[in-house]
Scaffold this motif. Structure first.
Motif, PDB file in Angstrom:
ATOM      1  N   SER A 113       0.840  -1.193   0.000  1.00  0.00           N
ATOM      2  CA  SER A 113       0.000   0.000   0.000  1.00  0.00           C
ATOM      3  C   SER A 113       0.875   1.244   0.000  1.00  0.00           C
ATOM      4  CB  SER A 113      -0.925   0.017   1.222  1.00  0.00           C
ATOM      5  OG  SER A 113      -1.863  -1.035   1.157  1.00  0.00           O
ATOM      6  N   GLU A 158      -5.648   0.284  11.430  1.00  0.00           N
ATOM      7  CA  GLU A 158      -6.379   1.488  11.041  1.00  0.00           C
ATOM      8  C   GLU A 158      -7.757   1.541  11.697  1.00  0.00           C
ATOM      9  OE1 GLU A 158      -5.091   4.009   9.032  1.00  0.00           O
ATOM     10  OE2 GLU A 158      -3.239   2.885   9.350  1.00  0.00           O
ATOM     11  N   ASP A 186      -6.152  -3.127   7.109  1.00  0.00           N
ATOM     12  CA  ASP A 186      -5.182  -2.052   6.909  1.00  0.00           C
ATOM     13  C   ASP A 186      -4.360  -1.809   8.174  1.00  0.00           C
ATOM     14  OD1 ASP A 186      -5.888  -1.313   4.227  1.00  0.00           O
ATOM     15  OD2 ASP A 186      -7.728  -0.425   5.042  1.00  0.00           O
ATOM     16  N   GLY A 225       2.110   4.984   1.106  1.00  0.00           N
ATOM     17  CA  GLY A 225       2.219   5.904   2.224  1.00  0.00           C
ATOM     18  C   GLY A 225       2.968   7.149   1.774  1.00  0.00           C
ATOM     19  N   GLY A 282      -0.822   0.507   9.629  1.00  0.00           N
ATOM     20  CA  GLY A 282       0.119   1.587   9.401  1.00  0.00           C
ATOM     21  C   GLY A 282       1.416   1.334  10.154  1.00  0.00           C
ATOM     22  N   LYS A 310       0.153  -0.375  13.439  1.00  0.00           N
ATOM     23  CA  LYS A 310      -1.084   0.131  14.036  1.00  0.00           C
ATOM     24  C   LYS A 310      -2.266  -0.238  13.141  1.00  0.00           C
ATOM     25  CE  LYS A 310      -3.433   4.400  15.430  1.00  0.00           C
ATOM     26  NZ  LYS A 310      -3.927   3.824  16.706  1.00  0.00           N
ATOM     27  N   LEU A 349       4.769   3.684  11.271  1.00  0.00           N
ATOM     28  CA  LEU A 349       5.528   4.931  11.298  1.00  0.00           C
ATOM     29  C   LEU A 349       6.985   4.620  11.584  1.00  0.00           C
ATOM     30  CD1 LEU A 349       5.316   8.073  11.236  1.00  0.00           C
ATOM     31  CD2 LEU A 349       5.036   7.972  13.729  1.00  0.00           C
ATOM     32  N   ASN A 361       5.372   7.321   6.842  1.00  0.00           N
ATOM     33  CA  ASN A 361       4.186   6.657   7.362  1.00  0.00           C
ATOM     34  C   ASN A 361       3.768   5.628   6.319  1.00  0.00           C
ATOM     35  OD1 ASN A 361       1.965   5.937   8.834  1.00  0.00           O
ATOM     36  ND2 ASN A 361       0.761   7.750   8.334  1.00  0.00           N
ATOM     37  N   ASN A 362       4.145   4.373   6.546  1.00  0.00           N
ATOM     38  CA  ASN A 362       3.917   3.327   5.561  1.00  0.00           C
ATOM     39  C   ASN A 362       2.593   2.614   5.829  1.00  0.00           C
ATOM     40  OD1 ASN A 362       6.596   3.627   4.327  1.00  0.00           O
ATOM     41  ND2 ASN A 362       7.332   2.813   6.272  1.00  0.00           N
ATOM     42  N   LYS A 363       2.050   2.023   4.777  1.00  0.00           N
ATOM     43  CA  LYS A 363       0.789   1.296   4.870  1.00  0.00           C
ATOM     44  C   LYS A 363       0.964  -0.095   4.267  1.00  0.00           C
ATOM     45  CE  LYS A 363      -1.346   5.122   6.187  1.00  0.00           C
ATOM     46  NZ  LYS A 363      -1.919   5.311   7.529  1.00  0.00           N
TER      47      LYS A 363
END
Length: 229
Positions: A55, A147, A101, A57, A103, A145, A105, A82-84
């Protein structure tokens, strides 16, 4: 994450001092620059333990660049991204699979060596620059984290764990980077690829009740623009 940023900034300042000293000794001293990086990331974890989907970011940071030796330059960067990533799971064993999803950081320190393919030291008047780049990256990241908190109890396909169980991954990772930068002296586009040398999922092997052998490596594209002053 506050401590991560402080430690990363201290490392950046220390390496900046080393970078400037190296440029004075080995470089021409004509192209020492300070810059700002803005761009996007396409993040993934290469693993057989999950079903993942990369994804997009975003990334931003600071960079220095200067001549090092002959047609080589040296670059130092401090990035915050901030990667997804999407990881497949399901509400229960009989439910349909869904993409969950997450995340991530992180802060990065990178030291890159660039070989000037076009616009090298024999041709300073060239307005066009093309540089091949390679170097190590230290990545310090937070836990993953979710979402949406409602996915905490979802079962992760192939992993025998819940979504909440897999968030605590390795906090310090070493990556290798290869890529290109292209453009003018003060504004350049970049495309970089990073691959993780270590197992970013190693901490999941300590999760209570786990029976799997978790292995995974960072795979990340970064692309954007560098503005030098």
């Amino acid at each position: 994450m506050k401590n991560i940023l402080i430690y990363t900034l201290l490392c950046f300042l220390l390496l900046s001092s080393f970078n400037t000293h190296a440029q004075r000794r080995g470089g021409q001293g004509k192209h020492n620059m300070f810059g700002l990086k803005l761009g996007a990331t396409l993040f993934d974890i290469k693993t057989d333990n999950f079903i993942t989907t990369p994804s997009y970011g975003f990334i931003g940071g600071l960079a220095t660049r200067g001549d090092f030796y002959n047609n080589w330059d040296i670059q130092l960067g401090m990035n915050i991204s901030n990667n997804k990533i999407k990881i497949q799971g399901r509400e229960n064993a009989t439910a349909n699979a869904e993409d969950i999803d997450f995340g991530l950081l992180n802060a990065q320190i990178q030291v890159l060596f660039g070989y000037k393919l076009i616009g090298n030291n024999r041709n300073y008047k060239s307005n066009f620059k093309l540089t091949a780049e390679i170097g190590p990256v230290l990545m310090v990241n937070s836990k993953m984290k979710l979402e949406k908190d409602s996915y905490e109890s979802y079962l992760i396909d192939k992993a025998n764990l819940t979504a909440e169980d897999i968030v605590d991954i390795n906090g310090i990772n070493a990556n290798g980077l290869v890529g290109l930068s292209i453009g003018a002296e003060k504004v350049r586009a970049f495309v970089h690829y990073q691959y993780g040398f270590n197992n970013i999922l190693n901490k999941l092997n300590d999760v209570e009740g786990n029976t799997e052998d978790f292995k995974g490596n960072v795979s990340m594209f970064q692309f954007g623009a560098l503005f030098y002053f």
